[in-house]
Design an enzyme around this catalytic site. Structure first.
Site, PDB file in Angstrom:
ATOM      1  CG  HIS A 127      -3.040  -1.053  -6.806  1.00  0.00           C
ATOM      2  ND1 HIS A 127      -3.314  -0.353  -5.674  1.00  0.00           N
ATOM      3  CD2 HIS A 127      -3.143  -2.367  -6.451  1.00  0.00           C
ATOM      4  CE1 HIS A 127      -3.594  -1.182  -4.684  1.00  0.00           C
ATOM      5  NE2 HIS A 127      -3.484  -2.421  -5.135  1.00  0.00           N
ATOM      6  CG  ASP A 152       1.673  -2.605  -8.271  1.00  0.00           C
ATOM      7  OD1 ASP A 152       1.564  -2.282  -9.470  1.00  0.00           O
ATOM      8  OD2 ASP A 152       0.802  -3.258  -7.661  1.00  0.00           O
ATOM      9  NE  ARG A 207      -4.258  -1.442  -0.011  1.00  0.00           N
ATOM     10  CZ  ARG A 207      -4.331  -2.515  -0.785  1.00  0.00           C
ATOM     11  NH1 ARG A 207      -3.327  -2.832  -1.588  1.00  0.00           N
ATOM     12  NH2 ARG A 207      -5.409  -3.263  -0.798  1.00  0.00           N
ATOM     13  CD  GLU A 242      -2.912   3.100  -5.273  1.00  0.00           C
ATOM     14  OE1 GLU A 242      -1.702   2.832  -5.166  1.00  0.00           O
ATOM     15  OE2 GLU A 242      -3.798   2.245  -5.405  1.00  0.00           O
TER      16      GLU A 242
HETATM   17  P1  NAI Z   1      -1.479 -11.302   4.999  1.00  0.00           P
HETATM   18  O1  NAI Z   1      -2.512 -10.815   5.972  1.00  0.00           O
HETATM   19  O2  NAI Z   1      -1.446 -12.730   4.622  1.00  0.00           O
HETATM   20  O3  NAI Z   1      -0.023 -10.922   5.554  1.00  0.00           O
HETATM   21  C1  NAI Z   1       0.294  -9.677   6.106  1.00  0.00           C
HETATM   22  C2  NAI Z   1       1.443  -9.892   7.081  1.00  0.00           C
HETATM   23  O4  NAI Z   1       1.816  -8.612   7.592  1.00  0.00           O
HETATM   24  C3  NAI Z   1       1.063 -10.771   8.274  1.00  0.00           C
HETATM   25  O5  NAI Z   1       2.039 -11.775   8.459  1.00  0.00           O
HETATM   26  C4  NAI Z   1       1.035  -9.804   9.437  1.00  0.00           C
HETATM   27  O6  NAI Z   1       1.404 -10.403  10.661  1.00  0.00           O
HETATM   28  C5  NAI Z   1       2.058  -8.777   8.977  1.00  0.00           C
HETATM   29  N1  NAI Z   1       1.927  -7.509   9.688  1.00  0.00           N
HETATM   30  C6  NAI Z   1       0.820  -6.948  10.233  1.00  0.00           C
HETATM   31  N2  NAI Z   1       1.134  -5.784  10.838  1.00  0.00           N
HETATM   32  C7  NAI Z   1       2.468  -5.616  10.679  1.00  0.00           C
HETATM   33  C8  NAI Z   1       3.386  -4.621  11.085  1.00  0.00           C
HETATM   34  N3  NAI Z   1       2.999  -3.567  11.824  1.00  0.00           N
HETATM   35  N4  NAI Z   1       4.687  -4.766  10.729  1.00  0.00           N
HETATM   36  C9  NAI Z   1       5.090  -5.844  10.009  1.00  0.00           C
HETATM   37  N5  NAI Z   1       4.277  -6.820   9.605  1.00  0.00           N
HETATM   38  C10 NAI Z   1       2.985  -6.715   9.928  1.00  0.00           C
HETATM   39  O7  NAI Z   1      -1.635 -10.361   3.727  1.00  0.00           O
HETATM   40  P2  NAI Z   1      -1.159 -10.650   2.237  1.00  0.00           P
HETATM   41  O8  NAI Z   1      -2.232 -11.383   1.522  1.00  0.00           O
HETATM   42  O9  NAI Z   1       0.203 -11.216   2.250  1.00  0.00           O
HETATM   43  O10 NAI Z   1      -1.127  -9.163   1.639  1.00  0.00           O
HETATM   44  C11 NAI Z   1      -0.205  -8.203   2.118  1.00  0.00           C
HETATM   45  C12 NAI Z   1      -0.603  -6.849   1.588  1.00  0.00           C
HETATM   46  O11 NAI Z   1      -0.433  -6.820   0.165  1.00  0.00           O
HETATM   47  C13 NAI Z   1      -2.084  -6.482   1.794  1.00  0.00           C
HETATM   48  O12 NAI Z   1      -2.291  -5.905   3.066  1.00  0.00           O
HETATM   49  C14 NAI Z   1      -2.350  -5.512   0.700  1.00  0.00           C
HETATM   50  O13 NAI Z   1      -2.159  -4.211   1.194  1.00  0.00           O
HETATM   51  C15 NAI Z   1      -1.272  -5.809  -0.352  1.00  0.00           C
HETATM   52  N6  NAI Z   1      -1.830  -6.257  -1.621  1.00  0.00           N
HETATM   53  C16 NAI Z   1      -1.481  -5.584  -2.763  1.00  0.00           C
HETATM   54  C17 NAI Z   1      -1.966  -5.969  -3.992  1.00  0.00           C
HETATM   55  C18 NAI Z   1      -1.563  -5.285  -5.272  1.00  0.00           C
HETATM   56  O14 NAI Z   1      -2.189  -5.500  -6.313  1.00  0.00           O
HETATM   57  N7  NAI Z   1      -0.540  -4.443  -5.266  1.00  0.00           N
HETATM   58  C19 NAI Z   1      -2.924  -7.076  -4.092  1.00  0.00           C
HETATM   59  C20 NAI Z   1      -3.179  -7.762  -2.847  1.00  0.00           C
HETATM   60  C21 NAI Z   1      -2.657  -7.336  -1.661  1.00  0.00           C
END
Ligand code: NAI
Length: 343
Positions: free
Chosen positions: A291, A254, A230, A259
């Protein structure tokens, strides 16, 4: 069942129309984003279906509630654009927790390779029959240290990909996974030791501007920063300053903090009013994609399939396993016994 579908793009429609029709759902497709001015388009609909740059703040939620909308169905994993706490007691919120973590992790690596091997430069040169190699020297990823922030679904796949390249992987997560065989370090150690830093954590109050001036100052000279998570995880002004000071070697973005009104649209005939983004994009070592990391055939199909299933499950049974709850933010960790809706 009628669903108001906001921020519709041509690539969204086919899967949703086909899967929705099979389930007896009618999607009303609107190109406009959801916000306070457009919320009234949802009149007569049971649910709204929204994406990452729709605005689902308290005012919008109140308007939707008055219109009788019962469900906000996010067709994304991230939900920082939804005031989930305000929605509690009024409208239920569901999301698509995973649709293809591979799509995002692979895009992150594509950006990294493009940047460090100057593919974006080479592509433009050879299109013009310029076959000179001057200025295109890159560096090997093998043996480099990559710091991965966030070891959830996407972060872990990115780690596997990096291991495949023979890289040393360090990781930081607020909630480290004991079983994962991941080399966890503190955020400070990760910033100090990494040649490449890739962000895969959600945007929260805590992670807002996680990469700011102080963080950049603590990094290795020439660090490559990847953000496919993000935009607001990075203070974009601090990033620009770091690039101008030659501290940051490259940035692959990305996502971008502001954005919302720019990405996903064709702005080629317009004057870009965001000076910060415009300046970043003049840099030879900055790559921006709009994105796009999620955009694979597999991900689009899975997004539609899960969203339609979320809608069906909620309206047929009153519960949905992908419901978001402000109490914990993660429905899979919910320990409540929820025989019906939780409110
Ligand atoms: P997920 O929920 O599986 O993993 C997120 C990880 O971040 C978890 O292990 C969590 O413990 C950790 N986390 C939470 N707070 C934290 C902090 N303060 N410091 C460090 N780590 C922390 O989520 P997933 O599926 O891996 O997605 C991650 C991010 O990717 C999403 O939140 C979303 O913003 C982004 N995303 C971007 C996309 C794109 O098209 N560019 C598409 C899908 C997701």
């Amino acid at each position: 069942m009628q669903i108001a579908f906001f921020d519709t793009k041509p690539y969204d429609k086919p899967s949703f129309e086909r899967l929705g029709t099979e389930q007896g759902m009618t999607f009303k497709f609107f190109e406009t984003k959801l916000n306070e001015d457009t919320a009234s388009l949802a009149a007569g609909c049971d649910a709204v279906c929204v994406f990452v740059n729709d605005t689902v703040n308290a005012a919008v939620i109140d308007k939707l509630y008055l219109l009788g909308v019962k469900l906000i169905a996010l067709r994304s994993a991230g939900y920082n654009n939804v005031d989930v706490r305000h929605a509690f007691g009024k409208i239920h919120v569901v999301h698509v927790p995973a649709y293809s973590p591979y799509a995002i992790a692979e895009h992150a690596m594509a950006l990294l390779l493009t940047s460090v091997r100057r593919i974006h430069k080479a592509y433009n040169r050879t299109r013009e029959f310029n076959f000179s190699l001057n200025g295109l020297a890159g560096f090997d990823l093998h043996g480099k240290t990559v710091g991965v922030v966030g070891t959830g679904r996407i972060g872990r796949i990115f780690i596997d990909i990096c291991h495949g390249f023979g890289m040393r992987v360090l990781a930081y997560d607020r909630f480290p996974k004991d079983d994962a065989g991941i080399d966890y370090v503190s955020k400070e150690a990760l910033f100090a030791q990494s040649d490449i830093i890739s962000l895969h954590c959600p945007l929260t109050d805590e992670t807002y501007h996680m990469i700011d001036k102080a963080a950049i100052d603590s990094m290795k000279p020439g660090v490559v920063i990847l953000n496919t998570s993000r935009g607001a995880l990075i203070d974009a002004q601090a990033l620009l300053d770091g690039i101008k000071a030659r501290k940051v070697g490259a940035a692959c973005l990305d996502v971008y903090e502001e954005e919302g009104d720019i990405f996903f649209e064709d702005r080629s005939g317009h004057i870009l009013s965001d000076d910060l983004l415009a300046r970043l994009m003049t840099m030879p070592n900055v790559i921006v994609t709009s994105h796009q990391a999620f955009l694979t055939a597999e991900a689009l199909h899975n997004i539609a399939e899960t969203t339609v299933e979320n809608l069906r499950s909620f309206f047929d049974t009153g519960v949905c396993e992908n419901e978001l709850c402000y109490r914990c933010g993660k429905v899979e960790q919910c320990k409540k016994n929820r025989p019906g809706r939780c409110f």
